[in-house]
Write a protein that holds these residues in place. Sequence first.
Motif, PDB file in Angstrom:
ATOM      1  N   GLU A 101       0.822  -1.207   0.000  1.00 25.46           N
ATOM      2  CA  GLU A 101       0.000   0.000   0.000  1.00 25.46           C
ATOM      3  C   GLU A 101       0.861   1.264   0.000  1.00 25.46           C
ATOM      4  O   GLU A 101       0.584   2.224  -0.726  1.00 25.46           O
ATOM      5  N   THR A 102       1.883   1.288   0.860  1.00 32.11           N
ATOM      6  CA  THR A 102       2.840   2.398   0.929  1.00 32.11           C
ATOM      7  C   THR A 102       4.210   1.792   1.206  1.00 32.11           C
ATOM      8  O   THR A 102       4.369   0.571   1.245  1.00 32.11           O
ATOM      9  N   TYR A 103       5.194   2.639   1.468  1.00 35.06           N
ATOM     10  CA  TYR A 103       6.548   2.158   1.731  1.00 35.06           C
ATOM     11  C   TYR A 103       6.616   1.289   2.989  1.00 35.06           C
ATOM     12  O   TYR A 103       7.519   0.454   3.121  1.00 35.06           O
ATOM     13  N   ASN A 104       5.670   1.461   3.936  1.00 34.17           N
ATOM     14  CA  ASN A 104       5.724   0.667   5.166  1.00 34.17           C
ATOM     15  C   ASN A 104       4.392   0.004   5.531  1.00 34.17           C
ATOM     16  O   ASN A 104       4.277  -0.587   6.599  1.00 34.17           O
ATOM     17  N   ILE A 105       3.400   0.099   4.672  1.00 37.47           N
ATOM     18  CA  ILE A 105       2.091  -0.501   4.929  1.00 37.47           C
ATOM     19  C   ILE A 105       1.793  -1.560   3.874  1.00 37.47           C
ATOM     20  O   ILE A 105       1.886  -1.288   2.670  1.00 37.47           O
ATOM     21  N   THR A 106       1.435  -2.754   4.334  1.00 38.46           N
ATOM     22  CA  THR A 106       1.211  -3.901   3.455  1.00 38.46           C
ATOM     23  C   THR A 106      -0.116  -4.559   3.790  1.00 38.46           C
ATOM     24  O   THR A 106      -0.494  -4.657   4.955  1.00 38.46           O
ATOM     25  N   THR A 107      -0.821  -5.016   2.765  1.00 34.87           N
ATOM     26  CA  THR A 107      -2.049  -5.773   2.948  1.00 34.87           C
ATOM     27  C   THR A 107      -1.827  -7.224   2.541  1.00 34.87           C
ATOM     28  O   THR A 107      -1.238  -7.490   1.485  1.00 34.87           O
ATOM     29  N   LEU A 108      -2.270  -8.144   3.394  1.00 38.12           N
ATOM     30  CA  LEU A 108      -2.249  -9.571   3.083  1.00 38.12           C
ATOM     31  C   LEU A 108      -3.691 -10.046   2.944  1.00 38.12           C
ATOM     32  O   LEU A 108      -4.527  -9.753   3.802  1.00 38.12           O
ATOM     33  N   ARG A 109      -3.982 -10.792   1.862  1.00 37.45           N
ATOM     34  CA  ARG A 109      -5.323 -11.309   1.641  1.00 37.45           C
ATOM     35  C   ARG A 109      -5.284 -12.831   1.561  1.00 37.45           C
ATOM     36  O   ARG A 109      -4.276 -13.424   1.145  1.00 37.45           O
ATOM     37  N   PHE A 110      -6.407 -13.443   1.961  1.00 34.95           N
ATOM     38  CA  PHE A 110      -6.477 -14.894   2.093  1.00 34.95           C
ATOM     39  C   PHE A 110      -7.719 -15.425   1.379  1.00 34.95           C
ATOM     40  O   PHE A 110      -8.737 -14.738   1.275  1.00 34.95           O
ATOM     41  N   ASN A 111      -7.623 -16.653   0.914  1.00 32.04           N
ATOM     42  CA  ASN A 111      -8.765 -17.308   0.284  1.00 32.04           C
ATOM     43  C   ASN A 111      -9.635 -17.911   1.388  1.00 32.04           C
ATOM     44  O   ASN A 111      -9.746 -19.127   1.542  1.00 32.04           O
ATOM     45  N   HIS A 112     -10.238 -17.024   2.159  1.00 33.35           N
ATOM     46  CA  HIS A 112     -11.009 -17.440   3.332  1.00 33.35           C
ATOM     47  C   HIS A 112     -12.095 -16.413   3.588  1.00 33.35           C
ATOM     48  O   HIS A 112     -11.831 -15.204   3.653  1.00 33.35           O
ATOM     49  N   VAL A 113     -13.323 -16.866   3.720  1.00 32.13           N
ATOM     50  CA  VAL A 113     -14.449 -15.982   4.014  1.00 32.13           C
ATOM     51  C   VAL A 113     -14.688 -15.969   5.515  1.00 32.13           C
ATOM     52  O   VAL A 113     -14.829 -17.028   6.145  1.00 32.13           O
TER      53      VAL A 113
END
Length: 252
Positions: A12-24
């Motif tokens: 997202e930015t130089y120090n912000i990250t998003t992790l996404r999962f195949n899970h509802v």
Amino acid sequence: MQILKIEDKIRETYNITTLRFNHVINAKPGQFVMVWIPSFSEKPFSLSYMPQTGITIDAVGPFSNKLSTLEIGDKIGIRGPYGNSFELKGKKILVIGGGIGMVPLVPLIEENKENKFTTLIGARTRQDLIFISRIKENSEVIITTQDGSAGIKGYVTDPIDDLLKKEDYDEIVTCGPEAMMMKVLDIANTHEIPTQLSLERYMKCGLGICGSCSIGSLRVCRDGPVFWADELKNTEFGRFKRNIGGRKNEIS
């Protein structure tokens, strides 16, 4: 505890990250999960995506730095969701987020398309802004940056008073640094607008057992993390936080 594989990683930015999962996940905006890195540690995180699970990490400490280095295919543990969620009263809502505080607010905006939102987003610089395109899909957006590199130069609390004099809002919801939320609350009280605040405290269990996230008689993990303004009267809110050993530290 569910073991999930990372399906996508978004910088997202130089120090912000998003992790996404195949899970509802069956969660509501404002709730959080406890995230476990095997053989390392466990920490609470707000959900930035739902129902398809996603968390967003600001790399500021050992755990968040470790989590942000994980890659697609790596596995982590998640348990939850825990805590309560936002409650919208009325149709016209003012959302105020500072920095990484936008994380629990974005799903709220996305899941309530029948509401009319205005969102004030504050960051240090243009490079620190997150989720702008997502928010614009269902909200008017006003940006503030401390260095003036995007939007209004100043703090996210600066435009609030003038905005409330021009527009009638049914409710304010906010998340961000506690000093920022104290200022939001002071202004909201002046205008007599119901306000909900999403708090962050050091947590160990996430279940209301250990008491490490206590704020007066309240436990953020069990009674929150979302509180109505009246619930926070005569508590440590805005004055103290507790460290890993439970010692009070004054909020500067």
